[in-house]
Structures are given as structure tokens and as C-alpha cells.
Design an enzyme around this catalytic site. Structure first.
Site, PDB file in Angstrom:
ATOM      1  N   GLU A  40       0.878  -1.166   0.000  1.00 56.75           N
ATOM      2  CA  GLU A  40       0.000   0.000   0.000  1.00 56.75           C
ATOM      3  C   GLU A  40       0.916   1.217   0.000  1.00 56.75           C
ATOM      4  O   GLU A  40       1.765   1.323   0.888  1.00 56.75           O
ATOM      5  CB  GLU A  40      -0.792   0.029   1.306  1.00 56.75           C
ATOM      6  N   ARG A 265       4.939 -13.259   9.747  1.00 59.45           N
ATOM      7  CA  ARG A 265       5.549 -11.931   9.639  1.00 59.45           C
ATOM      8  C   ARG A 265       6.913 -11.914  10.307  1.00 59.45           C
ATOM      9  O   ARG A 265       7.146 -12.627  11.274  1.00 59.45           O
ATOM     10  CB  ARG A 265       4.672 -10.884  10.337  1.00 59.45           C
ATOM     11  N   LYS A 275       3.821   0.757   9.914  1.00 57.60           N
ATOM     12  CA  LYS A 275       3.942   2.006   9.154  1.00 57.60           C
ATOM     13  C   LYS A 275       3.259   3.159   9.864  1.00 57.60           C
ATOM     14  O   LYS A 275       3.717   4.286   9.810  1.00 57.60           O
ATOM     15  CB  LYS A 275       3.305   1.826   7.773  1.00 57.60           C
TER      16      LYS A 275
HETATM   17  P1  ATP Z   1       2.393  -2.485   8.365  1.00 55.87           P
HETATM   18  O1  ATP Z   1       1.460  -3.393   9.077  1.00 55.87           O
HETATM   19  O2  ATP Z   1       3.800  -2.527   8.865  1.00 55.87           O
HETATM   20  O3  ATP Z   1       1.899  -1.091   8.295  1.00 55.87           O
HETATM   21  P2  ATP Z   1       1.316  -3.483   5.966  1.00 55.87           P
HETATM   22  O4  ATP Z   1       1.120  -4.935   6.060  1.00 55.87           O
HETATM   23  O5  ATP Z   1       0.122  -2.625   6.128  1.00 55.87           O
HETATM   24  O6  ATP Z   1       2.504  -3.047   6.903  1.00 55.87           O
HETATM   25  P3  ATP Z   1       1.549  -3.422   3.120  1.00 55.87           P
HETATM   26  O7  ATP Z   1       1.987  -2.311   2.278  1.00 55.87           O
HETATM   27  O8  ATP Z   1       0.126  -3.813   3.089  1.00 55.87           O
HETATM   28  O9  ATP Z   1       1.985  -3.091   4.609  1.00 55.87           O
HETATM   29  O10 ATP Z   1       2.459  -4.697   2.897  1.00 55.87           O
HETATM   30  C1  ATP Z   1       2.876  -5.168   1.653  1.00 55.87           C
HETATM   31  C2  ATP Z   1       3.217  -6.623   1.802  1.00 55.87           C
HETATM   32  O11 ATP Z   1       4.243  -6.794   2.765  1.00 55.87           O
HETATM   33  C3  ATP Z   1       2.035  -7.440   2.275  1.00 55.87           C
HETATM   34  O12 ATP Z   1       1.977  -8.612   1.477  1.00 55.87           O
HETATM   35  C4  ATP Z   1       2.355  -7.764   3.694  1.00 55.87           C
HETATM   36  O13 ATP Z   1       1.815  -9.010   4.040  1.00 55.87           O
HETATM   37  C5  ATP Z   1       3.868  -7.794   3.693  1.00 55.87           C
HETATM   38  N1  ATP Z   1       4.407  -7.456   5.006  1.00 55.87           N
HETATM   39  C6  ATP Z   1       4.212  -6.318   5.707  1.00 55.87           C
HETATM   40  N2  ATP Z   1       4.841  -6.373   6.892  1.00 55.87           N
HETATM   41  C7  ATP Z   1       5.465  -7.571   6.950  1.00 55.87           C
HETATM   42  C8  ATP Z   1       6.278  -8.235   7.930  1.00 55.87           C
HETATM   43  N3  ATP Z   1       6.583  -7.664   9.082  1.00 55.87           N
HETATM   44  N4  ATP Z   1       6.757  -9.468   7.639  1.00 55.87           N
HETATM   45  C9  ATP Z   1       6.461 -10.044   6.474  1.00 55.87           C
HETATM   46  N5  ATP Z   1       5.699  -9.495   5.520  1.00 55.87           N
HETATM   47  C10 ATP Z   1       5.198  -8.274   5.748  1.00 55.87           C
HETATM   48 MG    MG Z   2      -1.542  -3.646   4.815  1.00 58.97          MG
END
Ligand code: ATP
Ligand code: MG
Length: 552
Positions: A40, A265, A275
Site C-alpha cells: 500500500e 511476519r 507504518k
Molecule cells: P504495516 O502493518 O507494517 O503497516 P502493511 O502490512 O500494512 O505493513 P503493506 O503495504 O500492506 O503493509 O504490505 C505489503 C506486503 O508486505 C504485504 O503482502 C504484507 O503481508 C507484507 N508485510 C508487511 N509487513 C510484513 C512483515 N513484518 N513481515 C512479512 N511481511 C510483511
Molecule cells: Mg496492509
């Protein structure tokens, strides 16, 4: 090849996802493997995202397939082009090039069309219930949901109302489109989720074209299917959403069917990773930006001096499972040291300078000693190390009186070797009015130039130095954890402003001209990277990692 050890993992190890893909290729289900990384664009990537990036790109690469970068930009209020650019830069820095760069918003028309299919099949309806009512209708884990009063609208009415939603005839929040699935499902996600909502916010990509936006759970599977993604890899929290993912792909009649597989994760101990929290630190001015060297963002780690190879290695060596993992930073630091030890040039810097005068060296003379940039890597070339009557050493490398036998530095009456130069012997000190040593007086032995016949005498240790007249004034930055571990409570209260300290010192003349991101092992001081705030002749160096682990 003279590589002593293969320290950097470059290949993805066996894991449960790799096994599934192997089976899908063996059975003929797929001929080519296509994955995607779907961020995102509402923040910068962090080290947790790096796991998703590395896994997606490495798996596709391993099987000769490819990976798309797809920005999941279905929420117009939170997204920004700054993030779009930064995300691509970070992925490239990690060493990966997406085959295609797509935006979920490119598919809005297709998603809209597919929503009409759902309505036609009696599988979606326009609901005028308020957000609170919808939440109440959906019940909770112990209570089944109840149907919305709008659930049994005629197909034709739903269609007309949905077109009105798209035409801007309703206010934000006035109505939504919901999937008609099962209000009694034990899986909350299946209880008629909202799939379209109204928003008049301007979208970073589509501007004002749309005033209805698909919800993530509806949009994501369709995006995957449209791109022909074979394996849609995501983190564990989406496991319960998988039945819904499959339902949308099936019921919207997408020709290609992606398979969602979840993995754990990656977290780093004592670090904030979300984020939202990182954005707060940036917006509140606690840090200097997303690329603050203390941030766990990829841009922060890059500015700090971490190498992409060490991050890839760290991710690959941590393996992959269906369990969320919290890993100590020491594992990443170990990977980093391995990489830097092989690749960083060696240099001398004095971080906390103390004046040294070599009393038997002529005042007007300066000499240059040729020294290798890396003792084990002659291909890295040599540099010239200046030596004269006036030098600087580290303040902590001198005491008037040797405290014990183990003290391997300079003291009055003792002799030490200077790295790349001569033996020096201290015979006196000059003190300031407070009695503090402000200058050390030594003699040097011209017979002891490095490598030439000093073996007969054993000096009391080896210390580093810089020649004073050619030394380049430099600023050194040191970083600690920005969040205090022991305390609980609000993140802003736990922020440790002392996590960034600076010191003014000198680097040797050979470092007068450096570029952003150049990395050095400053002998006895640690690994450092040139910060982008450096100006010509005035380098700023970030400590990447100390030479030795402080972890027991
Ligand atoms: P955050 O929760 O840190 O704000 P998010 O999951 O909202 O991150 P996205 O931009 O939606 O962030 O993530 C893009 C991809 O990265 C998704 O497929 C998500 O599952 C993966 N991802 C995000 N954080 C992690 C993590 N800590 N470990 C593994 N994969 C991750
Ligand atoms: Mg997300």
C-alpha cells in the site's frame, strides 16, 4: 578464487511455499510462476516488508518466473506519490527489478464490471445501513450475524442503486455495496463484507474519476487474478480471509485462479515496525525523516550503511514458516559484519582527538606511506598515509600511567606501534591549566616503519592515528535504539532522544573525497558509512555497526 567462506546466502532455501510451487509445476497446474509484491503506498518499506519482497522475488526467480510490483492503492485518503517512488527505489536497492509495475487503481473499471456480475448473480446488494448498524449485524465470534433489512433487494434495484453510487448520487457513508454470502458463517469475514464504499477524496492516480472505491478484501484477489498471479503470498493475518479471497475469484468468474499462501511476519526485537507508528515518528519530528538512520525502514538502514546483500542474507537465512517471528537485531548485524568485513575499505579516523608531537621528527617535513585499502584484497589498491611531527590519536588510547599489564595502549615511558607507520615512545605530556593532558610528547624510531625490521622489539600494542595537518575534519554519528525497551506506554513517551549522538574528529587525508554511501572499516572504531549530508572536504560518517557484537 580466494573466498575464504561463503558467508552470503544467495539462494532461497527449502520451505513450505517452495514445496507447493514444485508440486504445482510437477502436476502441470502451472507452467510459469508469477508472484507479486503488493504494498500500500502509504509509507516507506521496512525490514518486515523486505521479507515479503525477498520471498516473492527469490521464489519466482528460482523457478524462472517473474514478479510484479503492484501498488495496492485502493484507499485514496492515505496514499501519496512520494511513497510510490520510495517503494520502487527501495526494491531496486534490495537488488530486484519488477517485471511490471502496476497499480490496483488501473483495474478499477474491471473491478466495477465484476461487481456487476456479482449483483446479476444475486450475490451483492446495496445496503443503506449505517456503518454502526453493519458492524452490529455482523455479530462477533460467539454470536451469529443477522441479516440487513436491505439484503433481499431485487437484483434490478441493486444494479440501479450501484450505478447511482458510481454516478455520485449519494453522500459518503450513505450506502455501500455488500457481498451476499453467509451471515451465520463462523468466519466473520464471510458475513456479507462491504465491497464498495463511497469516497469523494481525490485519488493520487485516478483523480476524481471515481467516487466509489473497492475494499481491500474484494480488490486484492481480483488484482491477483487479473495479472495471472499463480501464488499470492501474504502474511499470516490474511489466513482467515482466504475463503473470502477464493469466493471473490470464483464468483466474479475470473479466468485465472491465484492461490493465496500465508507466511509468518518478520519482526525485529525492540523495534517499532508498523507504518502507522513510523509515520507518527516522522510527522511529530522525532526523527529526521523516513530515512533517519535509526529507523527500521529500508531507506533508514541504507542511510545508516546497511548493505542490500546483508539484508537479503538475513531474510534468507531466517527461513520461512507459518509462524510470526521476532528476531534479534544481532542476527542482522552478524550478516552485515560478514559482508562489510569483505567489502569495506580500511581507514583511520580519530573520533576523540588528542594531540601528539613527535619531538625528534623535523618540523617542516611530511612523508607519505603507501598502505593497502584492504590487507586481504590487494585489488582494492593502496592509499597514502601521511606522517609528520604533528599527529592525533584517540584520547582513550593514552594514560599517563599504565594501569595494568593488559593495557595495550600508550603511556609515559611506553612504546606502541602506529598502524601503517612507526613505533612511538612517550616521554612527556603537556597539561592544561586544569591538569588535563592536552598534548603527548613522543619520539619515533625511523627503523620501525611498518614491515621493516621491528620484529626484535615488541611494542605495547598497536594504535591508530591521523597526521594533523592533512587530517580532514569529520563528524561522526552514533545510534542506539530509538525506543526505550524497559518502559511501556505511549510510543512518543518511549522515544529516546539520546539515541543519536555526534562527535567531531578527524579522518585520514585519503578520505577527503568520498561519495554518499561509501563504507569504511575505521580501524579499531567500527564500520561507518558516508552520510548524504556530507559536503566536499567535510565528511559526515554514520556508525553502521561496531566491530564486535556486544551481544553475549
Ligand atoms: P504495516 O502493518 O507494517 O503497516 P502493511 O502490512 O500494512 O505493513 P503493506 O503495504 O500492506 O503493509 O504490505 C505489503 C506486503 O508486505 C504485504 O503482502 C504484507 O503481508 C507484507 N508485510 C508487511 N509487513 C510484513 C512483515 N513484518 N513481515 C512479512 N511481511 C510483511
Ligand atoms: Mg496492509
Amino acid at each position: 578464487m580466494n573466498e575464504t567462506k561463503e558467508v552470503i546466502l544467495v539462494e532461497i532455501q527449502s520451505n513450505f511455499i517452495k514445496t507447493i510451487i514444485e508440486q504445482d509445476l510437477a502436476s502441470g497446474k502451472h507452467k510459469e510462476i508469477i508472484t507479486r509484491f503488493p504494498p500500500e503506498p502509504n509509507g516507506f518499506l521496512h525490514i518486515g516488508h523486505a521479507r515479503a519482497v525477498v520471498i516473492n522475488f527469490e521464489l519466482a526467480k528460482h523457478f524462472g518466473g517473474y514478479t510484479n510490483l503492484r501498488y495496492d492503492d485502493t484507499n485514496p485518503t492515505k496514499e501519496d506519490d512520494v511513497y510510490v517512488k520510495a517503494i520502487l527505489e527501495d526494491i531496486r536497492w534490495l537488488g530486484y527489478e519488477p517485471k511490471n509495475i502496476f497499480f490496483a487503481s488501473d483495474y478499477f473499471a474491471e473491478m466495477f464490471k465484476r461487481a456487476l456480475i456479482l449483483i446479476d448473480k444475486g450475490l451483492a446488494y446495496v445496503d443503506h445501513s449505517s456503518a454502526e448498524d453493519i458492524a452490529r449485524q455482523r455479530g462477533n465470534l460467539t454470536t451469529a450475524g443477522v441479516e440487513s433489512p436491505y439484503r433481499h433487494r431485487a437484483i434490478e434495484d441493486n444494479k440501479a442503486l450501484f450505478l447511482d453510487m458510481k454516478a455520485g448520487k449519494f453522500k459518503e457513508g450513505e450506502c455501500v455495496l455488500r457481498a451476499k454470502i453467509d451471515m451465520k458463517s463462523p468466519n466473520m469475514n464471510m458475513r456479507d463484507p462491504v465491497i464498495y464504499r463511497i469516497s469523494y477524496a481525490e485519488h493520487h492516480n485516478t483523480g476524481k474519476t471515481w467516487c466509489i472505491y473497492p475494499m481491500y478484501d474484494y480488490a486484492h484477489p481480483l488484482e491477483d487474478a487479473i495479472e495471472g498471479i499463480t501464488h499470492s503470498l501474504c502474511s499470516l493475518e490474511f489466513e482467515d480471509h482466504r475463503p473470502l479471497y477464493d469466493w471473490f475469484v470464483r464468483e466474479t468468474e475470473m479466468p485465472d485462479i491465484p492461490r493465496q499462501i500465508e507466511f509468518g511476519r518478520l519482526g525485529i526485537e525492540n523495534t517499532v515496525m508498523s507504518k502507522r507508528l513510523l509515520r507518527t515518528l516522522v510527522e511529530e519530528g522525532k526523527v529526521i525523516g523516513w530515512d533517519d538512520p535509526r529507523m527500521p525502514t529500508l531507506s533508514g538502514l541504507r542511510r545508516r550503511g546497511y548493505t542490500p546483500a546483508s539484508i537479503r542474507h538475513f531474510i534468507l537465512s531466517a527461513g520461512l514458516s507459518k509462524i510470526n517471528s521476532n528476531i534479534g537485531i544481532d542476527m542482522l548485524e552478524a550478516a552485515l559484519r560478514d559482508d562489510l568485513s569483505a567489502s569495506a575499505r580500511r581507514a583511520m579516523a580519530v573520533i576523540d582527538p588528542l594531540k601528539v608531537t613527535v619531538t625528534n621528527y623535523p618540523e617542516d617535513k611530511i612523508e607519505y606511506i603507501e598502505a593497502p585499502w584492504h590487507i586481504e584484497k590487494p585489488e582494492m589498491g593502496t592509499k597514502k598515509v601521511a606522517f609528520s611531527r604533528h599527529l592525533y590519536i584517540e584520547t582513550e588510547d593514552f594514560v599517563i600511567e599504565k594501569p595494568n599489564k593488559k593495557f595495550k595502549r600508550l603511556s609515559v615511558g611506553d612504546e606502541v606501534r602506529l598502524f601503517n607507520a612507526y613505533f612511538i615512545k612517550c616521554h612527556d605530556v603537556v597539561k592544561d591549566e586544569n591538569g588535563h593532558v592536552k598534548e603527548v610528547l613522543v619520539t619515533y624510531d625511523p627503523e620501525t616503519l611498518s614491515g621493516s625490521g621491528f620484529s626484535a622489539r615488541k611494542p605495547n600494542g598497536t594504535i591508530h592515528f591521523v597526521e594533523a595537518s592533512k587530517a580532514v575534519p569529520a563528524t561522526f554519528h552514533f545510534f542506539g535504539p530509538m525506543i526505550k525497551e524497559e518502559e511501556t506506554g505511549d510510543l512518543m513517551m518511549r522515544f529516546n532522544p539520546a539515541s543519536w549522538t555526534s562527535q567531531a574528529g578527524y579522518v585520514e587525508a585519503a578520505l577527503e573525497e568520498v561519495s554518499d554511501g561509501d563504507k569504511f572499516q575505521l580501524i579499531r572504531n567500527g564500520y561507518f558509512s558516508i552520510d548524504p549530508s556530507s559536503t566536499p572536504g567535510k565528511p559526515v560518517l554514520n556508525e553502521i555497526v561496531p566491530l564486535k557484537s556486544s551481544y553475549k
